[in-house]
Scaffold this active site. Sequence first.
Site, PDB file in Angstrom:
ATOM      1  N   SER A  88      29.648   6.995 -13.151  1.00 35.89           N
ATOM      2  CA  SER A  88      30.468   5.837 -12.823  1.00 35.89           C
ATOM      3  C   SER A  88      31.714   5.736 -13.706  1.00 35.89           C
ATOM      4  O   SER A  88      32.820   5.509 -13.204  1.00 35.89           O
ATOM      5  CB  SER A  88      29.648   4.548 -12.866  1.00 35.89           C
ATOM      6  OG  SER A  88      28.921   4.472 -14.052  1.00 35.89           O
TER       7      SER A  88
ATOM      8  N   LYS B 210      27.188  -3.781 -29.403  1.00 29.33           N
ATOM      9  CA  LYS B 210      27.217  -4.797 -28.340  1.00 29.33           C
ATOM     10  C   LYS B 210      26.206  -4.483 -27.238  1.00 29.33           C
ATOM     11  O   LYS B 210      25.735  -5.382 -26.543  1.00 29.33           O
ATOM     12  CB  LYS B 210      28.621  -4.987 -27.786  1.00 29.33           C
ATOM     13  CG  LYS B 210      29.253  -3.770 -27.082  1.00 29.33           C
ATOM     14  CD  LYS B 210      28.942  -3.656 -25.615  1.00 29.33           C
ATOM     15  CE  LYS B 210      29.393  -2.323 -25.054  1.00 29.33           C
ATOM     16  NZ  LYS B 210      29.066  -2.119 -23.649  1.00 29.33           N
TER      17      LYS B 210
ATOM     18  N   SER C 210      26.526  -4.849 -15.965  1.00 32.57           N
ATOM     19  CA  SER C 210      26.052  -4.151 -17.162  1.00 32.57           C
ATOM     20  C   SER C 210      24.625  -3.651 -16.997  1.00 32.57           C
ATOM     21  O   SER C 210      23.697  -4.428 -16.758  1.00 32.57           O
ATOM     22  CB  SER C 210      26.125  -5.082 -18.375  1.00 32.57           C
ATOM     23  OG  SER C 210      25.344  -4.559 -19.421  1.00 32.57           O
TER      24      SER C 210
ATOM     25  N   GLU D  14      22.446   2.566 -22.825  1.00 30.32           N
ATOM     26  CA  GLU D  14      22.675   3.064 -24.180  1.00 30.32           C
ATOM     27  C   GLU D  14      22.053   2.169 -25.259  1.00 30.32           C
ATOM     28  O   GLU D  14      21.678   2.637 -26.329  1.00 30.32           O
ATOM     29  CB  GLU D  14      24.189   3.211 -24.451  1.00 30.32           C
ATOM     30  CG  GLU D  14      24.906   4.234 -23.574  1.00 30.32           C
ATOM     31  CD  GLU D  14      24.729   5.664 -24.071  1.00 30.32           C
ATOM     32  OE1 GLU D  14      23.846   5.921 -24.901  1.00 30.32           O
ATOM     33  OE2 GLU D  14      25.500   6.530 -23.596  1.00 30.32           O
TER      34      GLU D  14
HETATM   35  N1  LIG Z   1      29.825   2.647 -16.463  1.00 29.50           N
HETATM   36  C1  LIG Z   1      30.641   1.887 -17.175  1.00 29.50           C
HETATM   37  O1  LIG Z   1      31.118   0.836 -16.710  1.00 29.50           O
HETATM   38  C2  LIG Z   1      31.013   2.300 -18.555  1.00 29.50           C
HETATM   39  C3  LIG Z   1      30.310   3.273 -19.248  1.00 29.50           C
HETATM   40  N2  LIG Z   1      30.673   3.592 -20.524  1.00 29.50           N
HETATM   41  C4  LIG Z   1      29.944   4.622 -21.266  1.00 29.50           C
HETATM   42  O2  LIG Z   1      30.147   5.875 -20.611  1.00 29.50           O
HETATM   43  C5  LIG Z   1      29.012   6.726 -20.857  1.00 29.50           C
HETATM   44  C6  LIG Z   1      28.571   7.294 -19.517  1.00 29.50           C
HETATM   45  O3  LIG Z   1      28.093   6.204 -18.761  1.00 29.50           O
HETATM   46  P1  LIG Z   1      28.145   6.124 -17.177  1.00 29.50           P
HETATM   47  O4  LIG Z   1      29.264   6.864 -16.584  1.00 29.50           O
HETATM   48  O5  LIG Z   1      28.060   4.700 -16.872  1.00 29.50           O
HETATM   49  O6  LIG Z   1      26.779   6.851 -16.817  1.00 29.50           O
HETATM   50  P2  LIG Z   1      26.258   7.236 -15.374  1.00 29.50           P
HETATM   51  O7  LIG Z   1      24.791   7.171 -15.442  1.00 29.50           O
HETATM   52  O8  LIG Z   1      26.978   6.451 -14.343  1.00 29.50           O
HETATM   53  O9  LIG Z   1      26.712   8.757 -15.214  1.00 29.50           O
HETATM   54  C7  LIG Z   1      26.297   9.759 -16.090  1.00 29.50           C
HETATM   55  C8  LIG Z   1      26.853  11.067 -15.578  1.00 29.50           C
HETATM   56  O10 LIG Z   1      26.692  12.077 -16.550  1.00 29.50           O
HETATM   57  C9  LIG Z   1      26.332  13.269 -15.847  1.00 29.50           C
HETATM   58  N3  LIG Z   1      25.745  14.227 -16.778  1.00 29.50           N
HETATM   59  C10 LIG Z   1      24.566  14.176 -17.404  1.00 29.50           C
HETATM   60  N4  LIG Z   1      24.428  15.261 -18.207  1.00 29.50           N
HETATM   61  C11 LIG Z   1      25.556  15.989 -18.074  1.00 29.50           C
HETATM   62  C12 LIG Z   1      26.020  17.215 -18.636  1.00 29.50           C
HETATM   63  N5  LIG Z   1      25.298  17.886 -19.527  1.00 29.50           N
HETATM   64  N6  LIG Z   1      27.220  17.662 -18.262  1.00 29.50           N
HETATM   65  C13 LIG Z   1      27.982  16.978 -17.389  1.00 29.50           C
HETATM   66  N7  LIG Z   1      27.609  15.822 -16.819  1.00 29.50           N
HETATM   67  C14 LIG Z   1      26.400  15.332 -17.162  1.00 29.50           C
HETATM   68  C15 LIG Z   1      25.396  12.772 -14.769  1.00 29.50           C
HETATM   69  O11 LIG Z   1      25.231  13.740 -13.753  1.00 29.50           O
HETATM   70  C16 LIG Z   1      26.172  11.552 -14.298  1.00 29.50           C
HETATM   71  O12 LIG Z   1      27.170  11.950 -13.393  1.00 29.50           O
HETATM   72  C17 LIG Z   1      27.963   5.854 -21.546  1.00 29.50           C
HETATM   73  O13 LIG Z   1      27.970   6.126 -22.921  1.00 29.50           O
HETATM   74  C18 LIG Z   1      28.439   4.421 -21.295  1.00 29.50           C
HETATM   75  O14 LIG Z   1      28.086   3.541 -22.340  1.00 29.50           O
HETATM   76  C19 LIG Z   1      31.738   3.001 -21.142  1.00 29.50           C
HETATM   77  C20 LIG Z   1      32.455   2.041 -20.508  1.00 29.50           C
HETATM   78  C21 LIG Z   1      32.167   1.629 -19.165  1.00 29.50           C
HETATM   79  O1  LIG Z   2      30.360  -0.612 -21.756  1.00 31.59           O
HETATM   80  C1  LIG Z   2      30.413  -1.135 -20.666  1.00 31.59           C
HETATM   81  C2  LIG Z   2      31.451  -2.118 -20.304  1.00 31.59           C
HETATM   82  O2  LIG Z   2      32.430  -2.238 -21.291  1.00 31.59           O
HETATM   83  C3  LIG Z   2      29.378  -0.802 -19.659  1.00 31.59           C
HETATM   84  O3  LIG Z   2      28.235  -1.488 -19.998  1.00 31.59           O
HETATM   85  P1  LIG Z   2      26.815  -0.994 -19.479  1.00 31.59           P
HETATM   86  O4  LIG Z   2      26.614   0.386 -20.057  1.00 31.59           O
HETATM   87  O5  LIG Z   2      25.848  -1.998 -19.988  1.00 31.59           O
HETATM   88  O6  LIG Z   2      26.864  -0.977 -17.979  1.00 31.59           O
END
Ligand SMILES: NC(=O)C1=CN([C@@H]2O[C@H](COP(=O)(O)OP(=O)(O)OC[C@H]3O[C@@H](n4cnc5c(N)ncnc54)[C@H](O)[C@@H]3O)[C@@H](O)[C@H]2O)C=CC1
Ligand SMILES: O=C(CO)COP(=O)(O)O
Length: 334
Positions: free
Chosen positions: A10, A191, A254, A281
Amino acid sequence: MKTAILGTGSWATGLARVLNDNGVEVLMYGVDNREIDDINIRHCNYKYFKNVKLEKEIKATNNLSEAIDGADYILITVPTKFVRSVLEEVKPLLKKKVTVINASKGFDMETNMSMSNTIRSVFTNNEINSVASIIGPSHAEEVVVRMLTAVCAVSKDIEVARAVQHLFANDYFRVYTTTDETGAEMGVAYKNVIAVASGILSGLGYGDNARAALITRGLYEMTRYGMLKGGELSTFIGLTGVGDLIVTCSSIHSRNFQAGKEIGLSNDASDFMIGNSKTVEGVRTAKVIHDEIKERFPHFEAPILDAVYSVLYENAIPSVKVKDLMNRALKSEQ
Ligand SMILES: NC(=O)C1=CN([C@@H]2O[C@H](COP(=O)(O)OP(=O)(O)OC[C@H]3O[C@@H](n4cnc5c(N)ncnc54)[C@H](O)[C@@H]3O)[C@@H](O)[C@H]2O)C=CC1
Ligand SMILES: O=C(CO)COP(=O)(O)O
């Protein structure tokens, strides 16, 4: 200008759209072929965003070498537990120096290092130009549909922070800068633990008063912890501090909040801990910080984090933990 994006989840998709809107060439690297096919063939990422159509210029590959070939920037958007391993795969494939920008929030699985220190521990100075982060209150669900968002570009080198600011900034994505890497990274990690607590309160049926109290006291706890680690006070009243705390504690988007809510509704964390497959996380972060405080700062008080840790890892009953928090010795400072 090309940016390789590690991840096809995402946040990878949200930031790919921002960069593509800014005229930056993006190529996402993933390990999930359904997500890759969705992006390349159907121009969507259905698993995360049911009704969002993506531009055809946003592309993905499962070939890491292809993804990073010619890239000026590498953007990390995989969950923290995969960051080190994917960077170790990147290392032998690098053909030119890049700037590595982290967008993940938490600690390295192997060493418990911050994300920036993890990057520095994998690459030598000959392999990378600089290390930066793009972090702040930013749910992907809103960014991907271009809803107004403000975040922070973080780097110890202000010129690098400014370059990252200009790379991402546009009329719906406003970017500030800071050089306080420690304060910013500790804030966005801590957070998530408070957001789990916020979800628990919501699941238990508590309301807005409880959430405001939690956010305020959570900020106090997070700030004191972050300053102990070397962060600056002002950082915690910024976007990577109170900003990210508010959005994550208050938004149904979240996953940390959702996890807490599930735990609160059943007044028990065991089913969640066994069954969860989403990126939450705060679960591991609670353990990393809890264990670090016990070992390095035994006199430091982190009552909210301790309560979340007990619920997740010691089978404590959430409703009992809430009462315990309310019945602690009264404090004079607010
Ligand atoms: N989703 C959000 O709104 C936000 C997320 N984050 C941070 O971003 C990080 C990722 O979170 P999301 O995108 O939300 O997770 P997600 O669960 O939506 O996506 C994770 C992605 O990582 C991929 N993945 C897993 N292992 C991998 C590898 N070895 N190589 C390449 N791709 C791999 C998965 O296939 C999946 O596409 C987290 O640390 C989160 O805290 C930060 C701000 C906003
Ligand atoms: O860090 C985030 C928004 O700033 C995303 O939060 P979540 O990982 O809890 O969805």
